[in-house]
Design an enzyme around this catalytic site. Structure first.
Site, PDB file in Angstrom:
ATOM      1  N   ASP A   1      96.281 -53.146 -23.629  1.00  0.00           N
ATOM      2  CA  ASP A   1      95.402 -52.931 -24.801  1.00  0.00           C
ATOM      3  C   ASP A   1      96.079 -51.997 -25.814  1.00  0.00           C
ATOM      4  O   ASP A   1      96.147 -52.306 -27.007  1.00  0.00           O
ATOM      5  CB  ASP A   1      94.076 -52.285 -24.371  1.00  0.00           C
ATOM      6  CG  ASP A   1      93.115 -53.292 -23.752  1.00  0.00           C
ATOM      7  OD1 ASP A   1      93.196 -54.483 -24.111  1.00  0.00           O
ATOM      8  OD2 ASP A   1      92.281 -52.873 -22.924  1.00  0.00           O
TER       9      ASP A   1
ATOM     10  N   LYS B   1      87.685 -51.577 -15.929  1.00  0.00           N
ATOM     11  CA  LYS B   1      89.047 -51.163 -16.299  1.00  0.00           C
ATOM     12  C   LYS B   1      89.477 -49.845 -15.648  1.00  0.00           C
ATOM     13  O   LYS B   1      90.665 -49.651 -15.388  1.00  0.00           O
ATOM     14  CB  LYS B   1      89.174 -51.041 -17.827  1.00  0.00           C
ATOM     15  CG  LYS B   1      89.201 -52.381 -18.522  1.00  0.00           C
ATOM     16  CD  LYS B   1      89.446 -52.221 -20.010  1.00  0.00           C
ATOM     17  CE  LYS B   1      89.399 -53.564 -20.703  1.00  0.00           C
ATOM     18  NZ  LYS B   1      89.717 -53.488 -22.130  1.00  0.00           N
TER      19      LYS B   1
ATOM     20  N   TYR C   1      86.752 -58.035 -33.556  1.00  0.00           N
ATOM     21  CA  TYR C   1      87.427 -59.271 -33.977  1.00  0.00           C
ATOM     22  C   TYR C   1      86.435 -60.389 -34.304  1.00  0.00           C
ATOM     23  O   TYR C   1      86.821 -61.467 -34.728  1.00  0.00           O
ATOM     24  CB  TYR C   1      88.436 -59.740 -32.917  1.00  0.00           C
ATOM     25  CG  TYR C   1      87.874 -59.860 -31.530  1.00  0.00           C
ATOM     26  CD1 TYR C   1      87.128 -60.965 -31.150  1.00  0.00           C
ATOM     27  CD2 TYR C   1      88.082 -58.856 -30.597  1.00  0.00           C
ATOM     28  CE1 TYR C   1      86.615 -61.068 -29.877  1.00  0.00           C
ATOM     29  CE2 TYR C   1      87.572 -58.949 -29.323  1.00  0.00           C
ATOM     30  CZ  TYR C   1      86.839 -60.057 -28.960  1.00  0.00           C
ATOM     31  OH  TYR C   1      86.310 -60.154 -27.699  1.00  0.00           O
TER      32      TYR C   1
ATOM     33  N   GLY D   1      85.134 -44.526 -26.674  1.00  0.00           N
ATOM     34  CA  GLY D   1      84.985 -45.389 -25.499  1.00  0.00           C
ATOM     35  C   GLY D   1      86.341 -45.780 -24.915  1.00  0.00           C
ATOM     36  O   GLY D   1      87.373 -45.159 -25.203  1.00  0.00           O
TER      37      GLY D   1
END
Ligand code: NAP
Length: 288
Positions: free
Chosen positions: A107, A71, A232, A134
Site C-alpha cells: 500500500d 491487515k 478511488y 487510519g
C-alpha cells in the site's frame, strides 16, 4: 484460460469483500500475460483468520492479499515480514514460499510510486500534510518517511491515533520531523497552506456520499500544492475537482490501488505487471 490441476491460486481475504476490485484487476493481468493463475475473493471473519492462513498453506495457495479488518491481525500469524511491512506494522500481501508465509506491505510503496510517477512529485525533502489516522494513513505516512519526506504533519479527529503514527515513524525513521494535530479549522488551514503535498486518507467524498463537503475548503488550497485523495470511487472527488480548478496537480486513489496491486502481482509471479491493462479494467469497472 481453463482452470486445471496446474492452475496457481491467489486470493484476497477480508470482511466485507463483496466490493473488491482486485479480482478483476489481477485476473485481467494474468489473462493478458497468459499466466495460469486465478484470483478469488474470500470473506473471512476475524475469528477465522488463523484457520484461513493455515488453509493457505494446506491448499498450496501462491499468495493472498489481505484487506480490512485483517491487515494488522495477520502479523503474528506469518513466518517472516519484509522490513517495510515491519516498519508499517501492517501486511496487505502474503507470499507462500514452500510453506513459509512472507508478509509484505504494497500500500505504502504503491502510493509513493503513484506520487512520483503519476503525480510527478518526489516526496524527498518535502513538507507533507496527511488527513486521517487510519490504516491507509499509517502505511502512507511511514512510506513517505522511508522515502525521505522532511516533515510530515498528521491531522486526525483523535490526537492519540495521530501520536501512535508519529511514534511508529520516530522508531523506524528517526530523522523525519513529525507534527500531529486535530482536524480543527484553524490548524487545518495553517498546515495546508504551509504544505507542498496534501494527502486526504479519510473516506470523505467516497461513493455514495460524493457531495459531502471536503475537509479542506477551496480557500485553504494554493496552486503549488500537490493534492492527493486516496478515495478511488469516484476517481475525481470534490476535493480533487476543486484543486484541479485552482491549477493544483492532483492524484486520485485509483493509481495507488493499481500500483499496490501491481507490486503484489510481481511478488507472486516474478513478472512485470501489465499496468495499463490493470488500470483499464479498474476504470471500466468504476465506469470512468
Ligand atoms: P480507516 O482505517 O477506517 O481510517 C479512516 C480514517 O478517516 C480515520 O482516521 C477516521 O477517523 C477518519 N475519518 C473518517 N471520517 C472522517 C470525517 N468525516 N472527518 C475526519 N476524519 C474522518 O480506513 P482506511 O483503511 O485508512 O481507508 C481510508 C480511505 O482510504 C478509504 O476511503 C479507503 O477506500 C481509501 N483507501 C484507498 C486505497 C487505495 O488503494 N487507493 C487503499 C487503502 C485505503 P477516526 O479514527 O476518528 O474514525
Amino acid at each position: 484460460m481453463p482452470v486445471t490441476g496446474k492452475t496457481r491460486l491467489i486470493g484476497i481475504i477480508g470482511d466485507p469483500i463483496e466490493h473488491t476490485l482486485s479480482p478483476v484487476m489481477h485476473n485481467a493481468a494474468f489473462a493478458h500475460l497468459g499466466l495460469d493463475y486465478i484470483y478469488i475473493p474470500f470473506r473471512v471473519a476475524r475469528e477465522d483468520l488463523a484457520v484461513a492462513l493455515a488453509g493457505i498453506k494446506a491448499l498450496g495457495f501462491t499468495g493472498v492479499n489481505v484487506t480490512i479488518p485483517h491487515k494488522e491481525a495477520v502479523l503474528p500469524l506469518l513466518d517472516e515480514l519484509v522490513p517495510e511491512a515491519e516498519v508499517i506494522g501492517a501486511v496487505n500481501t502474503i507470499h507462500n514460499v514452500g510453506g513459509r508465509l512472507y508478509g509484505y506491505n504494497t500500500d505504502g510503496p504503491g502510493f509513493v510510486s503513484s506520487l512520483k510517477e503519476e503525480g510527478g512529485c518526489d516526496p524527498a525533502g518535502k513538507r507533507v500534510t496527511i488527513l486521517g489516522t487510519g490504516g491507509a494513513a499509517r502505511a502512507v505516512a511511514l512510506q513517505l518517511a522511508l522515502a525521505g519526506a522532511a516533515h510530515i504533519i498528521i491531522l486526525g479527529r483523535r490526537l492519540e491515533k495521530a501520536e501512535a503514527i508519529k511514534d511508529a515513524i520516530k522508531l523506524g525513521v528517526p530523522d523525519c520531523q513529525v507534527t500531529t494535530g486535530l482536524i480543527g479549522k484553524g490548524e487545518l488551514a495553517k498546515h495546508v497552506q504551509q504544505a507542498q503535498v496534501l494527502i486526504d486518507t479519510t473516506p470523505v467524498g467516497m461513493y455514495p456520499r460524493v457531495e459531502d463537503e471536503p475537509l479542506v475548503g477551496r480557500e485553504m488550497l494554493h496552486r503549488d500544492l500537490v493534492v492527493c485523495d486516496l478515495v478511488y470511487n469516484p476517481v475525481q472527488t470534490l476535493l480533487l475537482q476543486e484543486a484541479e480548478a485552482l491549477g493544483c496537480r492532483t492524484l486520485s486513489g485509483l493509481e495507488m490501488l493499481v500500483r499496490q496491486g501491481a507490486l503484489a502481482f510481481k511478488i507472486w509471479t516474478g513478472r512485470e505487471p501489465p499496468l495499463e491493462i490493470m488500470r483499464k479494467v479498474v476504470r471500466e469497472k468504476l465506469a470512468v
